[in-house]
Write an enzyme that holds these catalytic residues in place. Structure first.
Site, PDB file in Angstrom:
ATOM      1  N   LYS A   1       0.813  -1.220   0.000  1.00 55.43           N
ATOM      2  CA  LYS A   1       0.000   0.000   0.000  1.00 55.43           C
ATOM      3  C   LYS A   1       0.847   1.272   0.000  1.00 55.43           C
ATOM      4  O   LYS A   1       0.433   2.300  -0.528  1.00 55.43           O
ATOM      5  CB  LYS A   1      -0.935   0.000   1.211  1.00 55.43           C
ATOM      6  CG  LYS A   1      -1.924  -1.171   1.238  1.00 55.43           C
ATOM      7  CD  LYS A   1      -3.051  -1.000   0.241  1.00 55.43           C
ATOM      8  CE  LYS A   1      -4.038  -2.156   0.324  1.00 55.43           C
ATOM      9  NZ  LYS A   1      -5.057  -2.075  -0.747  1.00 55.43           N
TER      10      LYS A   1
ATOM     11  N   GLU B   1      -9.910   5.389   3.116  1.00 56.03           N
ATOM     12  CA  GLU B   1     -10.707   4.284   3.645  1.00 56.03           C
ATOM     13  C   GLU B   1      -9.741   3.132   3.878  1.00 56.03           C
ATOM     14  O   GLU B   1      -8.705   3.053   3.224  1.00 56.03           O
ATOM     15  CB  GLU B   1     -11.778   3.863   2.637  1.00 56.03           C
ATOM     16  CG  GLU B   1     -11.333   2.875   1.534  1.00 56.03           C
ATOM     17  CD  GLU B   1     -10.297   3.435   0.568  1.00 56.03           C
ATOM     18  OE1 GLU B   1     -10.212   4.671   0.452  1.00 56.03           O
ATOM     19  OE2 GLU B   1      -9.569   2.644  -0.070  1.00 56.03           O
TER      20      GLU B   1
ATOM     21  N   SER C   1       1.743  -9.725  -0.629  1.00 56.26           N
ATOM     22  CA  SER C   1       1.415  -8.296  -0.562  1.00 56.26           C
ATOM     23  C   SER C   1       1.608  -7.671   0.813  1.00 56.26           C
ATOM     24  O   SER C   1       1.786  -6.462   0.921  1.00 56.26           O
ATOM     25  CB  SER C   1      -0.033  -8.073  -1.021  1.00 56.26           C
ATOM     26  OG  SER C   1      -0.918  -8.862  -0.251  1.00 56.26           O
TER      27      SER C   1
END
Ligand SMILES: Cc1ncc(COP(=O)(O)O)c(C=O)c1O
Lengths: 413, 265
Positions: free
Chosen positions: A95, A117, A388
């Site tokens: 991210k 969010e 991830s």
């Protein structure tokens, strides 16, 4: 491959991917989306901007991330598995790649506040981190259910100085957090940038976030060449909104010998109502600003999703994935909670790596595709898995799933 | 009366038109239709029938609550057509207001056909931009329905021109940057926005978001052809202790608003 397969990668006009994507937003947001598109386009052509982003990715986020040859795991999964270690990035997931890019754009637009969010909390943590680094105000919307199952990340965000707002409407998960973030944005758009955390939302987000995540695939391609002298046979990723997946797929899209697999959250199973597999178990619809695949009922009301993984517990998916599904370039399959948790434990026990439950879906997927790949290739396939994120945030869920904390009354506080 | 006739006759009376919103199915289909009839009897010229949607991202807490109640009560998209018929029968002009996904799921042409057959005048689409509306524009032409897109204080001049050109019936000026909800203070961006819209179109301008009483309605009526009221009407029903007092509060508010649109300062 069918003749209809189209591997051309540019979105069509105004952020469309075939019939998917676009902008389904109130007019009040259009000016901000146009500004963002213009500033983003101009920034990507500005060497100063791209140099600064590269420097941040290297010196701050720790890129390039490793491509790790997971030998012991490979034996168990029936494929030679290479792990793209996005879990080793600063803040613990992919991210941060996107957030650093959008934080630079926020500064470039002269805005002083960001909102985000978050589901698993990894995007929220990355946003809070960038806000601290860039001296921006930061509010993160998070479904109340997710604030409970990812409590560690709530504490991290607050420690970093962000305001975390638990959202109590609807299913109290990512979808509802995104609704609330949009409501905030409509009234604060003049000085606030909404840092969407995945490849969903109105144009330019799906394209822009993809471009910020492309670095994963670009590195993987080079690293695989160096390690293997050729490209891998397959690339696998979990798909929530789809940012880590499109990030690692994108530079392989025109390598038609490389099979691409996206693994959605199958929850209790796609044949039950409790899952989050928008492509495997949903249909075409509009949600959160774009046309894509959505879990919905006969009236177009969004159905509640379910996944053990907060980051995948979302009833939609980015529009470019819908298109890649329709063109057949990427195959999307569902992985259940049970399969994901087994894969999570397997990686812990074979490699000493604790993955995020999200990423464990991609690992579990390898088990299901290895036999057919082996059959087709006539040898052991080489499969890259996008790891991830790391699993620290998931310890409570794992502890109760695997019964790791003693239940005997004497041990209770 | 068509939407156009509503505005023309209001203009002839030197007043603005009163446009009231309520979601169908809140608190259930029958009571919501009764409430819409009450609004017509109390002086609403146009009733906007809302289609409840699971993810109302442009709505504030009041309308969110109402819509959630409607969905929990099992309201279906097709229930709007019964409401539309009832409003037409009661003598006002029915329009439908909906987020886009329920319409797309119903089938755009099918929805247009059913709306037209039940006597609906048109559709207001708060999250559909004209550039994404090719199918709806074709369907609304075919069934001669009005189509109302929104403009906002942040709309550029070029977008005001193109959006107004895509509208039929009236142009909806969402005058507050923010989610729906009644406000103590009306937006000071509204008069300027209404003026900008007038400069680019001959269509009437409806101004909405935040009006909650006759006094505010009169203020808005001084520069708008139509005054749009939503959350304040929903609150009458939401805050009432029982059905009758809710209907009575609604009746009183609409009477007050109807006086307001006739009392331009
Ligand atoms: C570690 C990790 N992987 C994957 C995801 C899913 O998002 P996306 O599909 O956009 O990569 C999340 C989201 O929170 C995450 O934290």
């Amino acid at each position: 491959m069918s003749t209809e397969t189209n591997t051309s990668t540019a979105p069509h006009s105004a952020g469309h991917f075939g019939r998917f994507g676009g902008r389904f937003v109130p007019e009040a947001l259009v000016a901000a989306l146009d500004e963002l598109t213009a500033v983003y386009t101009e920034a990507m052509a500005d060497v100063e901007f791209t140099d600064e982003l590269s420097r941040l990715l290297m010196q701050y986020a720790g890129r390039p991330s490793l491509l790790y040859d997971a030998r012991r795991l490979s034996v168990e999964l029936g494929a030679r598995v290479l792990l793209k270690r996005e879990d080793l990035n600063h803040t613990g997931a992919h991210k941060i790649n996107n957030v650093l890019g959008q934080a630079l754009l926020t500064r470039r637009m002269g805005k002083r506040r960001i909102i985000a969010e978050t589901g698993a909390g990894q995007h929220g943590v990355a946003a809070a981190t960038a806000a601290a680094l860039f001296d921006l105000e930061c509010t993160v919307y998070m479904g109340e259910l997710d604030t409970q199952r990812q409590a560690l990340n709530v504490a991290r965000m607050r420690l970093l100085g962000a305001t975390v707002v638990p959202v109590t409407t609807g299913s109290r998960t990512l979808k509802d957090a995104m609704n609330e973030a949009f409501r905030d944005w409509v009234s604060t758009v003049e000085h606030t940038h909404y840092v969407i955390g995945s490849v969903g939302g109105p144009h330019p987000f799906p394209t822009m976030v993809r471009d910020f995540q492309r670095v994963i695939g670009a590195e993987t391609r080079q690293q695989a060449q160096r390690l293997l002298g050729k490209l891998p046979d397959a690339v696998c990723a979990c798909v929530g909104g789809g940012s880590n997946a499109i990030g690692i797929f994108y530079d392989f899209l025109s390598d038609t010998d490389v099979a691409l697999y996206g693994f959605e959250a199958g929850g209790d199973g796609v044949n039950t109502r409790r899952h989050a597999a928008a492509i495997t178990g949903g249909s075409s619809g509009v949600l959160h600003g774009a046309r894509s695949f959505v879990l919905q009922d006969a009236d177009g009301q969004t159905r509640e999703s379910h996944s053990i993984s907060a980051g995948l517990d979302y009833p939609g998916i980015g529009p470019e994935h819908a298109w890649l599904h329709e063109t057949g370039r990427v195959r999307y399959e569902a992985v259940t909670d049970e399969q994901a948790m087994q894969a999570l434990q397997l990686l812990c026990r074979t490699e000493g790596i604790i993955p995020a439950i999200e990423s464990a879906h991609a690992l579990a997927g390898v088990r299901s595709i290895a036999p057919e790949l082996t059959l087709r290739l006539g040898r052991t396939p080489v499969v890259v898995v996008n790891l991830s994120g790391r699993g620290d945030k998931d310890m409570e869920t794992a502890a109760s799933w695997f019964n790791l904390v003693s239940e005997s009354p004497a041990d209770r506080p | 009366m068509s939407v156009r006739e509503v505005f023309a006759s209001a203009a002839a009376e030197h007043r603005s038109a009163l446009i009231g919103y309520l979601p169908v199915g809140f608190p259930n289909v029958a009571e919501s239709i009764a409430a819409m009839r009450t609004m017509v009897a109390a002086g609403a010229d146009i009733v906007e029938v809302g289609v409840p949607y699971s993810d109302p991202v442009i709505d504030g807490p009041t309308i969110q609550s109402a819509v959630e109640i409607a969905l929990r009560a099992g309201t279906r998209v097709r229930d709007v057509f019964a409401a539309v018929e009832a409003i037409a029968e009661a003598g006002a002009t029915p329009m439908v207001m909906s987020y886009w996904n329920p319409i797309e799921r119903y089938g755009v042409a099918e929805f247009a056909r059913a709306l037209s057959f039940s006597g609906g005048a048109g559709l207001i689409t708060p999250d559909l931009l004209p550039e994404e509306a090719t199918e709806w524009i074709a369907a609304s032409d075919k069934y001669q329905l009005d189509r109302v897109f929104l403009v906002a204080p942040s709309s550029t001049q070029a977008r005001l021109v193109s959006t107004a050109a895509a509208c039929r019936g009236f142009v909806y000026a969402a005058s507050v940057m923010g989610a729906t909800g009644a406000r103590d203070q009306l937006s000071n961006a509204a008069p300027a926005l209404a003026r900008r819209v007038r400069a680019v179109t001959d269509l009437p301008v409806g101004v909405g978001l935040g009006v909650s009483n006759g006094k505010q309605a009169a203020q808005v009526a001084s520069y708008a052809d139509g005054v749009i009221v939503g959350s304040a009407l929903v609150s009458c029903l939401l805050d009432a202790s029982d059905r009758d007092s809710g209907q009575q509060a609604l009746h009183e508010l609409v009477v007050d608003l109807a006086e307001g649109v006739r009392a331009r300062p």
